[in-house]
Design an enzyme around this catalytic site. Structure first.
Site, mmCIF file in Angstrom:
data_model
loop_
_atom_site.group_PDB
_atom_site.id
_atom_site.type_symbol
_atom_site.label_atom_id
_atom_site.label_comp_id
_atom_site.label_asym_id
_atom_site.label_seq_id
_atom_site.Cartn_x
_atom_site.Cartn_y
_atom_site.Cartn_z
ATOM 1 N N LYS A 112 19.998 57.385 66.643
ATOM 2 C CA LYS A 112 21.063 56.422 66.336
ATOM 3 C C LYS A 112 22.205 56.495 67.342
ATOM 4 O O LYS A 112 22.881 55.507 67.591
ATOM 5 C CB LYS A 112 21.561 56.607 64.893
ATOM 6 C CG LYS A 112 20.442 56.321 63.890
ATOM 7 C CD LYS A 112 20.914 55.959 62.504
ATOM 8 C CE LYS A 112 19.695 55.561 61.671
ATOM 9 N NZ LYS A 112 19.952 55.335 60.271
ATOM 10 N N LYS A 194 8.655 53.892 62.136
ATOM 11 C CA LYS A 194 8.831 53.685 60.701
ATOM 12 C C LYS A 194 9.456 52.324 60.414
ATOM 13 O O LYS A 194 10.194 51.776 61.229
ATOM 14 C CB LYS A 194 9.666 54.814 60.078
ATOM 15 C CG LYS A 194 11.139 54.798 60.402
ATOM 16 C CD LYS A 194 11.924 55.658 59.395
ATOM 17 C CE LYS A 194 13.415 55.323 59.477
ATOM 18 N NZ LYS A 194 14.175 55.617 58.294
ATOM 19 N N LYS A 197 15.522 49.847 58.114
ATOM 20 C CA LYS A 197 16.569 48.875 57.786
ATOM 21 C C LYS A 197 17.278 48.377 59.033
ATOM 22 O O LYS A 197 17.775 47.271 59.065
ATOM 23 C CB LYS A 197 17.652 49.592 56.984
ATOM 24 C CG LYS A 197 17.403 49.820 55.572
ATOM 25 C CD LYS A 197 18.504 50.780 55.195
ATOM 26 C CE LYS A 197 18.768 50.871 53.758
ATOM 27 N NZ LYS A 197 19.865 51.837 53.552
HETATM 28 P P1 ATP Z 1 16.972 53.305 58.456
HETATM 29 O O1 ATP Z 1 15.720 52.658 58.041
HETATM 30 O O2 ATP Z 1 17.967 52.358 59.034
HETATM 31 O O3 ATP Z 1 16.799 54.561 59.233
HETATM 32 P P2 ATP Z 1 17.636 55.029 56.319
HETATM 33 O O4 ATP Z 1 16.383 55.775 56.354
HETATM 34 O O5 ATP Z 1 18.861 55.695 56.814
HETATM 35 O O6 ATP Z 1 17.572 53.665 57.052
HETATM 36 P P3 ATP Z 1 18.398 55.034 53.511
HETATM 37 O O7 ATP Z 1 18.677 53.860 52.677
HETATM 38 O O8 ATP Z 1 19.500 55.983 53.561
HETATM 39 O O9 ATP Z 1 17.886 54.441 54.877
HETATM 40 O O10 ATP Z 1 17.087 55.755 53.014
HETATM 41 C C1 ATP Z 1 16.779 55.892 51.681
HETATM 42 C C2 ATP Z 1 15.511 56.674 51.534
HETATM 43 O O11 ATP Z 1 14.394 55.933 52.036
HETATM 44 C C3 ATP Z 1 15.476 58.020 52.260
HETATM 45 O O12 ATP Z 1 14.959 58.991 51.383
HETATM 46 C C4 ATP Z 1 14.515 57.799 53.397
HETATM 47 O O13 ATP Z 1 13.836 58.976 53.764
HETATM 48 C C5 ATP Z 1 13.562 56.790 52.795
HETATM 49 N N1 ATP Z 1 12.899 55.975 53.842
HETATM 50 C C6 ATP Z 1 13.513 55.266 54.801
HETATM 51 N N2 ATP Z 1 12.616 54.621 55.574
HETATM 52 C C7 ATP Z 1 11.388 54.938 55.067
HETATM 53 C C8 ATP Z 1 10.042 54.573 55.425
HETATM 54 N N3 ATP Z 1 9.798 53.771 56.452
HETATM 55 N N4 ATP Z 1 9.031 55.078 54.688
HETATM 56 C C9 ATP Z 1 9.273 55.908 53.645
HETATM 57 N N5 ATP Z 1 10.511 56.280 53.263
HETATM 58 C C10 ATP Z 1 11.565 55.809 53.946
#
Ligand code: ATP
Ligand code: LTN
Length: 325
Positions: A112, A194, A197
């Site tokens: 990031k 992955k 968001k």
């Molecule tokens: P970004 O996708 O922007 O990196 P993030 O992972 O920071 O977003 P959060 O909303 O904080 O997003 O994540 C919430 C939960 O979703 C966390 O436990 C994270 O590990 C899980 N998660 C995020 N992306 C995935 C994915 N592609 N597959 C499975 N779990 C996920």
């Protein structure tokens, strides 16, 4: 006494099916067995620039998503991170025992912050210390997260062990709960990374609030692998990823899924997957609309009070141990 869970998600961007399958689904499944705290981590959200006008709205929208996903406020505590100031306070104390080197190794910061320390905010760098504080304040036993958070959990454990060693037994050492299937749902467009968001390409993610038409289009456009078989094969990550989504939404076993699609082509598979996702999300999307701001307030306020009563006990004991109070 029930063991305790803590987890959270950031009120940024839009929640996608990866967030649901990797995290929220398990939060819901575990809430009967554990005393659970599910937090909306708005202080984490501002480690990257956010529009102040929409952040508050997104925070409430995420509470609606937790509830619609099946987190039951009678069983679990749902609250907003900034309503419990102890999170920020413990972060300072833990910042004083965390090491630059261990934070520099965090891959999320590298991704990031894009490797540019002149531009990356200090908050982005210390983000995992705030996450450790979230977890440790509640004497958490288990932290259900996706694969991408494993490294942050290891850091949390290291900080807790270091504090306990230097100042005396204070924190429970938390275990990660990373599901064996679904912990790393991949982008539909680039199935080597992955589903995220923050991906600029919205076609890579199925958002929980996407309408039926959009979902169907995104699945039709999803990248596939060479070959024709629909099976779980590590060398064919695109199909494996789509099949994993199907498996988790239908509750079938891997071999049942493979048998189900034996002899069928990609076209058939994608149509059925799209129908499955749309049907799964329809009642979820209806439930999201059920909670108005007053209903949320009636859940989030007592949630914060309950969380605070535990967090403040932990913080008091930390202050005592370090000689501040
Ligand atoms: P970004 O996708 O922007 O990196 P993030 O992972 O920071 O977003 P959060 O909303 O904080 O997003 O994540 C919430 C939960 O979703 C966390 O436990 C994270 O590990 C899980 N998660 C995020 N992306 C995935 C994915 N592609 N597959 C499975 N779990 C996920
Ligand atoms: N860092 C996590 C969100 C998060 C979290 C937590 C998860 C913040 N604090 C405590 C579990 C426990 C993320 O980016 N997905």
């Amino acid at each position: 006494m029930k063991k305790r869970i803590f987890s959270g998600a950031q009120p940024t961007g839009q929640l996608h099916i990866g967030n649901y399958l990797g995290a929220l689904k398990n939060w819901v499944a575990l809430q009967d067995e554990y005393e659970s705290f599910y937090c909306i981590v708005n202080l984490h959200a501002i480690t990257l620039p956010q529009n102040p006008k929409v952040l508050r709205q997104k925070t409430l929208d995420l509470a609606r998503i937790y509830l619609a996903a099946g987190i039951d406020p009678e069983k679990s505590t749902i609250f907003i991170q900034s309503d419990v100031p102890e999170h920020a306070e413990l972060t300072w104390i833990l910042s004083c025992i965390a090491r630059m080197g261990e934070l520099e190794r965090m891959t999320q910061y590298k991704d990031k912050g894009k490797g540019n320390s002149e531009r990356a905010g200090v908050g982005l760098f210390t983000y995992p210390v705030l996450m450790a504080s979230d977890i440790l304040l509640y004497q958490t036993d288990l932290v259900p997260v996706g694969q991408d958070q494993k490294q942050h959990l290891e850091l949390t454990r290291d900080l807790a062990e270091r504090f306990n060693r230097d100042f005396g037994e204070t924190f429970t050492i938390p275990e990660p709960f990373i599901p064996p299937v679904g912990a790393n749902i991949l982008s539909l467009q680039e199935p080597t990374k992955k589903m995220s968001k923050s991906d600029e390409n919205a076609n890579g993610s199925i958002f929980l609030l996407d309408d039926a038409d959009t979902i169907t289009k995104k699945i039709k456009r999803a990248v596939t692998d060479s070959g024709t078989e629909i099976n779980f094969d590590d060398s064919r990550p695109a199909i494996k990823n789509l099949l994993t989504i199907f498996q988790l939404l239908t509750g079938k076993s891997a071999s049942e899924c493979e048998t189900h699609f034996a002899g069928k082509g990609y076209g058939h598979f994608k149509t059925e997957l799209a129908e499955t996702v749309v049907e799964f999300l329809r009642p979820f999307q209806d439930r999201v609309k059920e909670f108005d701001d007053a209903a949320l307030d009636a859940i989030l306020k007592p949630g914060a009070e309950k969380a605070r009563s535990i967090a403040s006990d932990t913080l008091k004991s930390v202050y005592k141990k370090v000689g501040i109070a």
